[in-house]
Each structure stands twice: as C-alpha cells, then as structure tokens.
Design an enzyme around this catalytic site. Sequence first.
Site, mmCIF file in Angstrom:
data_model
loop_
_atom_site.group_PDB
_atom_site.id
_atom_site.type_symbol
_atom_site.label_atom_id
_atom_site.label_comp_id
_atom_site.label_asym_id
_atom_site.label_seq_id
_atom_site.Cartn_x
_atom_site.Cartn_y
_atom_site.Cartn_z
ATOM 1 N N TYR A 1 -5.274 -12.801 4.865
ATOM 2 C CA TYR A 1 -4.970 -11.903 3.739
ATOM 3 C C TYR A 1 -4.850 -12.699 2.431
ATOM 4 C CZ TYR A 1 -1.917 -8.545 1.172
ATOM 5 O OH TYR A 1 -1.345 -7.695 0.252
ATOM 6 N N LYS B 1 -7.055 -12.553 -0.975
ATOM 7 C CA LYS B 1 -6.476 -12.231 -2.288
ATOM 8 C C LYS B 1 -6.882 -13.263 -3.335
ATOM 9 C CE LYS B 1 -4.370 -8.340 -1.607
ATOM 10 N NZ LYS B 1 -4.966 -7.127 -2.188
ATOM 11 N N ASP C 1 -9.601 7.717 0.935
ATOM 12 C CA ASP C 1 -9.092 6.809 1.972
ATOM 13 C C ASP C 1 -10.013 6.952 3.179
ATOM 14 O OD1 ASP C 1 -5.922 5.517 2.328
ATOM 15 O OD2 ASP C 1 -7.261 5.516 4.063
HETATM 16 N N1 LIG Z 1 2.974 -2.945 -0.176
HETATM 17 C C1 LIG Z 1 3.197 -4.192 -0.528
HETATM 18 O O1 LIG Z 1 4.317 -4.701 -0.340
HETATM 19 C C2 LIG Z 1 2.106 -4.997 -1.193
HETATM 20 C C3 LIG Z 1 2.424 -6.296 -1.621
HETATM 21 C C4 LIG Z 1 1.431 -7.055 -2.199
HETATM 22 C C5 LIG Z 1 0.163 -6.516 -2.419
HETATM 23 N N2 LIG Z 1 -0.114 -5.251 -1.993
HETATM 24 C C6 LIG Z 1 -1.479 -4.753 -2.228
HETATM 25 O O2 LIG Z 1 -1.458 -3.451 -2.775
HETATM 26 C C7 LIG Z 1 -2.592 -2.691 -2.318
HETATM 27 C C8 LIG Z 1 -2.108 -1.407 -1.674
HETATM 28 O O3 LIG Z 1 -1.234 -1.772 -0.619
HETATM 29 P P1 LIG Z 1 -0.397 -0.724 0.235
HETATM 30 O O4 LIG Z 1 0.910 -1.348 0.482
HETATM 31 O O5 LIG Z 1 -0.477 0.632 -0.331
HETATM 32 O O6 LIG Z 1 -1.221 -0.822 1.599
HETATM 33 P P2 LIG Z 1 -1.218 0.195 2.848
HETATM 34 O O7 LIG Z 1 -1.564 -0.614 4.042
HETATM 35 O O8 LIG Z 1 0.016 1.001 2.875
HETATM 36 O O9 LIG Z 1 -2.432 1.137 2.469
HETATM 37 C C9 LIG Z 1 -3.742 0.681 2.455
HETATM 38 C C10 LIG Z 1 -4.665 1.873 2.616
HETATM 39 O O10 LIG Z 1 -6.011 1.364 2.707
HETATM 40 C C11 LIG Z 1 -6.688 2.188 3.626
HETATM 41 N N3 LIG Z 1 -7.862 1.488 4.169
HETATM 42 C C12 LIG Z 1 -7.906 0.521 5.110
HETATM 43 N N4 LIG Z 1 -9.194 0.198 5.369
HETATM 44 C C13 LIG Z 1 -9.961 0.954 4.551
HETATM 45 C C14 LIG Z 1 -11.352 1.092 4.349
HETATM 46 N N5 LIG Z 1 -12.236 0.365 5.064
HETATM 47 N N6 LIG Z 1 -11.795 1.973 3.412
HETATM 48 C C15 LIG Z 1 -10.917 2.723 2.699
HETATM 49 N N7 LIG Z 1 -9.588 2.667 2.868
HETATM 50 C C16 LIG Z 1 -9.115 1.791 3.774
HETATM 51 C C17 LIG Z 1 -5.667 2.506 4.714
HETATM 52 O O11 LIG Z 1 -6.037 3.662 5.435
HETATM 53 C C18 LIG Z 1 -4.399 2.682 3.891
HETATM 54 O O12 LIG Z 1 -4.165 4.029 3.573
HETATM 55 C C19 LIG Z 1 -3.355 -3.627 -1.379
HETATM 56 O O13 LIG Z 1 -4.357 -4.305 -2.105
HETATM 57 C C20 LIG Z 1 -2.295 -4.617 -0.950
HETATM 58 O O14 LIG Z 1 -2.850 -5.844 -0.578
HETATM 59 C C21 LIG Z 1 0.829 -4.494 -1.382
#
Ligand SMILES: NC(=O)c1ccc[n+]([C@@H]2O[C@H](COP(=O)([O-])OP(=O)(O)OC[C@H]3O[C@@H](n4cnc5c(N)ncnc54)[C@H](O)[C@@H]3O)[C@@H](O)[C@H]2O)c1
Length: 314
Positions: free
Chosen positions: A143, A147, A34
């Site tokens: 976003y 996607k 991360d």
């Molecule tokens: N949580 C949801 O409800 C949800 C719904 C639809 C899709 N998603 C997708 O699932 C995936 C994970 O989502 P999540 O909910 O765990 O997101 P989150 O925001 O909780 O976590 C994302 C992580 O990415 C890290 N990050 C940000 N910029 C970065 C960079 N430049 N390099 C490396 N790490 C970086 C952040 O520090 C964070 O820990 C994402 O692709 C998100 O779009 C999530």
Amino acid sequence: MKKILFTGCGGQIGSELLFAFRKEYGNDNIIASDVSPKIKQEILESGPFISLDVTDRQAIANAIDEYKVDAIVHLAGILSAVGEKNPQLAWNVNMNGTVNMFEVAREKGIKRILVPSSIAAFGPDTPHEMTPQRTLLYPTTMYGINKVANELLGSYYNAKYDMDIRGLRYPGIISHKTAPGGGTTDYAVAIYFDAIAKGSYECFLSENTMLPMMYMPDCIKGTFDLFHADKSQLTDATRYNVTAFSVTPKMVADSIKKHIPNFEITYKPDFRQAIADSWTDSMDDHLARQEWGWNPEYDLDKMTEEMLREISLK
Ligand SMILES: NC(=O)c1ccc[n+]([C@@H]2O[C@H](COP(=O)([O-])OP(=O)(O)OC[C@H]3O[C@@H](n4cnc5c(N)ncnc54)[C@H](O)[C@@H]3O)[C@@H](O)[C@H]2O)c1
C-alpha cells in the site's frame, strides 16, 4: 467544475465526503461510483450512482463521456492491512486504477483530480517525529509503495501534461458512519464501538503505538478545501502532510474512560503492529496550513465526546 466523478464512494471517506460535494454542487452534478454492490441507500437516493471498476479503463472513459465529467475525486483503493493480505490486488487497484484515472483524464482534457495519499508513504527510515513533507520515502508495505508511486505519478502528470492533480497524506481517519475498509489505524474506530457495545476492547496494536489521526469532519473539510484551493498557491500539490493529533491506543482508552470509567482495554498485537511501527508518530503539516489554510478543529477529547454520543444514539 460542473460535474465531478467520485470513485470508491461506498468507503469510509467517500460515503461522507460525497455529501459535502453534493451540497455544494447539487446532487445531480456529483456522480457517485464504486465496484461494490453494497452501497448505502442514502447515496443511491440522493443522486446518480454507477457501478465502476477503476481497473477497467474503457468503463471509466464511458462514464466520463456519459456524464460529461470535468473533475475527479478518486477514492477507490485497497488499504494497508487488506493490501498486505493480497498485495497483487492492491497493486492492481491502487496502481493500475490510478494510472487509468490519470490517463483517461489526460485524453479527455480533465485537469483536476484529487487522490488521497497516506502516512503509509513513510517507512522505517523516515524520521518518525514531526516528519517533514519532503523526506525519505522507503515504505515496506505494498500500500505504501503504491501511495508513493501515486504521489510521484501525479506530480509527473502535472509537470508533463499541465494537469492539476492534488493529494493529501491522510493519517488514520476516525468516524462513526461507515466502517473503515481494512487499514492499520482501524482500531481507533472499533475501540469506540466496542466501548459502547461491550465496555471493553482487545486492541491489535500495542498500548504505546503512537500514530497520527484525524476525525472525519476535519478530513472532509481539509479535502474539500484542498480540492478548491487556488492552484497558484500549491507548491507541492500531490503530497500535503495533514494531521490533527497523535495518539496511542492507551491515550484513546484513557479518553474513553473519562466517559465510561469501567472501560477496559487489552492488547494482542497482530501483523498490523509491524505496519504501524514502520509509520510515523507525528507529522509536520505547516505547508498545508500555509498554502491552503489547513486547520483541524478536533483534538482527541473533543472527538471522543462526539464519537461516544453518536454511537450511543445508534
Ligand atoms: N481511512 C483512512 O484512515 C485512510 C488513511 C489514509 C489514506 N486513505 C485513503 O483514502 C482513500 C479512501 O479510503 P477509505 O478509507 O474510504 O477506503 P475504504 O476501503 O473504506 O473504501 C474504498 C472503496 O474503494 C472501493 N474499491 C475497491 N476496489 C475498487 C475498484 N477496483 N474499483 C472501484 N472501487 C473500488 C471499495 O469498494 C470501497 O468502497 C484511499 O485512497 C485510501 O488509501 C484512507
């Protein structure tokens, strides 16, 4: 697959999904990463962790070489609400970060990459009820644009370079272990924490905003299953619709009231209302069910019971 790199493992999903993989492959074979320094101790103590910014292509290449990585779970990203506040950051991380993962993987002969998509791929023109997997995709958020592009880019790399990129369109994910990272469905997590802590919740979406949702154990199982599914069964690998149930804030509140009768909810919609309104109410996920056995276990009431119990224990 012997060594799998996880990006964004400090986030809501990564911080739980990581452990399903560490259990299956052995702790040392799942490389957590991360960009954030705020990583839970249990992640740091259970196996390798590296600080990795996915916008830095050379750093990705170095990590892959150092750990002999042969598959990737790419979860790093900027979510919908944060993305609307900083669209340039969202573009950089969600677009450049993802193309970096694909390019480095291609150069190094890595085939399998899992990249989640989202219901944010849908837009105001998309049919809102039982939305098909193949449908109009004209999202109005940065976003969502990212996607859709990621889904298409993954399919392009699969066709052009014989790669094995897979993805699912998550609905809102509800969990109690790690706070969500700034999405439009975050209310459905905060409402449970406030119900326990304060007995009331002020919701940033209006009471009848219907959105598809899923509880974290189903998210983990589904993601794990798609990652391991037989490639020959996957006809539309980068964009599987997956959903468990569709709810409004009022429905979640009513479910909570079955356990906390005095719970009160008020509504004060903010900028996230427009994002939610552009998304779908419910999804047709029959292809995921047919092709790799998607079958969620939790409905709203079963999830509510578990969420309230787990949060109370904290
Ligand atoms: N949580 C949801 O409800 C949800 C719904 C639809 C899709 N998603 C997708 O699932 C995936 C994970 O989502 P999540 O909910 O765990 O997101 P989150 O925001 O909780 O976590 C994302 C992580 O990415 C890290 N990050 C940000 N910029 C970065 C960079 N430049 N390099 C490396 N790490 C970086 C952040 O520090 C964070 O820990 C994402 O692709 C998100 O779009 C999530």
